[in-house]
Design a protein around this motif. Structure first.
Motif, mmCIF file in Angstrom:
data_model
loop_
_atom_site.group_PDB
_atom_site.id
_atom_site.type_symbol
_atom_site.label_atom_id
_atom_site.label_comp_id
_atom_site.label_asym_id
_atom_site.label_seq_id
_atom_site.Cartn_x
_atom_site.Cartn_y
_atom_site.Cartn_z
ATOM 1 N N ALA A 264 4.422 10.648 -6.374
ATOM 2 C CA ALA A 264 5.608 10.860 -7.161
ATOM 3 C C ALA A 264 4.789 11.605 -8.619
ATOM 4 N N THR A 265 3.650 10.899 -9.198
ATOM 5 C CA THR A 265 2.924 11.511 -10.313
ATOM 6 C C THR A 265 2.449 13.047 -9.916
ATOM 7 N N LEU A 266 2.075 13.164 -8.665
ATOM 8 C CA LEU A 266 1.450 14.385 -8.315
ATOM 9 C C LEU A 266 2.768 15.103 -8.291
ATOM 10 N N ILE A 267 3.741 15.220 -7.788
ATOM 11 C CA ILE A 267 4.973 16.076 -7.830
ATOM 12 C C ILE A 267 5.392 16.373 -9.278
ATOM 13 N N ALA B 81 0.844 -1.244 -0.205
ATOM 14 C CA ALA B 81 0.068 0.047 0.031
ATOM 15 C C ALA B 81 0.937 1.296 0.089
ATOM 16 N N ALA B 82 1.862 1.047 0.808
ATOM 17 C CA ALA B 82 2.962 2.253 1.017
ATOM 18 C C ALA B 82 3.540 2.599 -0.590
ATOM 19 N N SER B 83 3.799 1.538 -1.397
ATOM 20 C CA SER B 83 4.415 1.571 -2.672
ATOM 21 C C SER B 83 3.490 2.325 -3.677
ATOM 22 N N ILE B 84 2.296 1.927 -3.576
ATOM 23 C CA ILE B 84 1.012 2.418 -4.354
ATOM 24 C C ILE B 84 1.008 3.909 -4.060
ATOM 25 N N GLU B 85 1.123 4.552 -2.725
ATOM 26 C CA GLU B 85 1.151 5.763 -2.446
ATOM 27 C C GLU B 85 1.995 6.663 -2.737
ATOM 28 N N MET B 86 3.287 5.949 -2.722
ATOM 29 C CA MET B 86 4.631 6.663 -3.171
ATOM 30 C C MET B 86 4.567 7.099 -4.525
ATOM 31 N N LEU B 87 4.064 5.835 -5.441
ATOM 32 C CA LEU B 87 3.890 6.141 -6.958
ATOM 33 C C LEU B 87 3.145 7.235 -7.239
ATOM 34 N N HIS B 88 1.839 7.380 -6.421
ATOM 35 C CA HIS B 88 0.791 8.334 -6.765
ATOM 36 C C HIS B 88 1.355 9.797 -6.517
ATOM 37 N N VAL C 134 5.000 19.987 -14.382
ATOM 38 C CA VAL C 134 4.650 20.139 -15.897
ATOM 39 C C VAL C 134 3.702 21.284 -15.963
ATOM 40 N N ASP C 135 2.877 21.352 -14.855
ATOM 41 C CA ASP C 135 1.828 22.769 -14.895
ATOM 42 C C ASP C 135 2.534 23.930 -14.313
ATOM 43 N N GLU C 136 3.600 23.763 -13.724
ATOM 44 C CA GLU C 136 4.168 24.970 -13.348
ATOM 45 C C GLU C 136 3.224 25.618 -12.160
ATOM 46 N N ALA C 137 2.726 24.638 -11.289
ATOM 47 C CA ALA C 137 2.056 25.016 -10.230
ATOM 48 C C ALA C 137 2.743 24.910 -8.952
ATOM 49 N N ASP C 138 2.558 26.003 -7.964
ATOM 50 C CA ASP C 138 3.321 26.086 -6.543
ATOM 51 C C ASP C 138 2.443 25.641 -5.595
ATOM 52 N N ILE C 139 1.071 25.476 -5.822
ATOM 53 C CA ILE C 139 0.167 25.204 -4.821
ATOM 54 C C ILE C 139 -0.535 23.974 -5.067
ATOM 55 N N ARG C 140 -0.700 22.972 -4.075
ATOM 56 C CA ARG C 140 -1.467 21.799 -4.103
ATOM 57 C C ARG C 140 -2.138 21.771 -2.895
ATOM 58 N N ARG C 141 -3.658 21.319 -3.134
ATOM 59 C CA ARG C 141 -4.262 21.312 -1.867
ATOM 60 C C ARG C 141 -4.364 22.389 -0.907
#
Length: 324
Positions: free
Chosen positions: A78-81, A69-76, A86-93
């Protein structure tokens, strides 16, 4: 959201602890920032589904299920980072993200590091090469979905089918992976794991469509980012795609042509047009179709001592009928 699922809540807390154990960098500020990222308010849905489907097999191993489960969330994560880069975004949540705090270079390496952590856990805990191969294929599909979305930026002629193909990789694939690996690594057959993966795929499709609908129904302060920021960047989601298929297309394109220069007032005008042309309603209907498909297949799952099937039904209904 996990207060109604106390056992799952405990396992998800253990999942976060496992992630923290694995993250070890000499650069302590970056290490701390990565740890803060994994605690930054994500719903942890993908590891939750992995944990739930791990309850169907006869080979119950809590430590292994937590690690996967930890590996799955780490993969997720990583894709968010990488998405933020790519989106040149400085804010998340609603919070300053890794890119915003340290810049692109550090964010790239942080995302890459989490990919490494993901495969390190997989190599330590999977029972065979099958799950490693499945993860590799899923990463390929996720990347293909991201590239498809990038290729379709500012595409006023984007079809519903093309949109669905993009999100099937970008979002739904990781739900598919969570369910299939959870089932397979608990000792279930490849056939059952495939069925579990198809349930996850339907859940992921509905989840992304609901997310896209919320962009057109919620206020900026509730979303945690500027209204329709994705639209400004040329990422057109399902409600807008439906609206572009109506006689309001020319009016919408006049706004969309402004791209990043689109003002908040103009973005609100787009939202009104999309709602008026039933774009939101049509998108909701498709999300409901995927939800019903997932729930129908969950009903067919076998009983477990933990009443996993009922938990899956309850959780899936909750997240796919959410308003936040």
């Amino acid at each position: 959201m996990w207060s109604d699922y106390p056992t799952l809540k405990d396992e998800l807390n253990e999942t976060l602890q496992k992630m923290e154990e694995v993250i070890r960098l000499k650069n302590k500020p970056v290490e701390q920032a990565i740890k803060e990222t994994i605690h930054a308010g994500g719903k942890l849905l993908r590891p939750a589904y992995q944990l739930l489907f791990s309850q169907f097999g006869s080979e119950q191993d809590r430590e292994k299920a937590i690690a996967l489960a930890a590996s799955i969330e780490m993969l997720h994560t990583a894709t968010l980072i990488h998405d933020d880069i790519v989106d040149e975004a400085d804010i998340r949540r609603g919070q300053l993200n890794l890119r915003g705090r340290f810049g692109n270079t550090v964010a790239v390496y942080a995302g890459d590091y989490l990919f490494v952590c993901c495969f390190k856990l997989l190599s330590d805990y999977t029972s065979s090469l099958k799950s490693l191969q499945e993860n590799s294929r899923s990463m390929e599909k996720i990347l293909d979905g991201e590239l498809g979305q990038m290729d379709d930026r500012y595409n006023y002629h984007l079809s519903v089918a093309e949109y669905l193909e993009n999100i099937s990789g970008k979002t739904a694939e990781l739900f598919q992976l969570s369910c299939s690996v959870g089932a397979y690594e608990s000792g279930m057959s490849e056939r059952f794991a495939r069925k579990a993966g198809l349930i996850g795929l339907s859940i992921g499709m509905a989840f992304q469509i609901v997310d896209d609908v919320l962009d057109y129904t919620k206020k900026t302060e509730d979303i945690g980012k500027p209204v329709l920021e994705d639209m400004r960047q040329g990422v057109y989601s399902l409600p807008l795609i439906y609206a572009l298929q109506t006689d309001k297309k020319a009016e919408l394109i006049a706004y969309l042509d402004k791209r990043l220069e689109l003002t908040n007032d103009e973005a609100q005008a787009v939202r009104r047009i999309v709602r008026k042309t039933k774009g939101v309603e049509k998108a909701k209907k498709l999300a409901e179709d995927y939800t019903k498909k997932a729930l129908k297949e969950i009903h067919k799952l076998p009983d477990t001592p933990f009443d996993t099937r009922q938990t899956l039904l309850s959780l899936t209904t909750l997240i796919l009928n959410r308003e936040d």
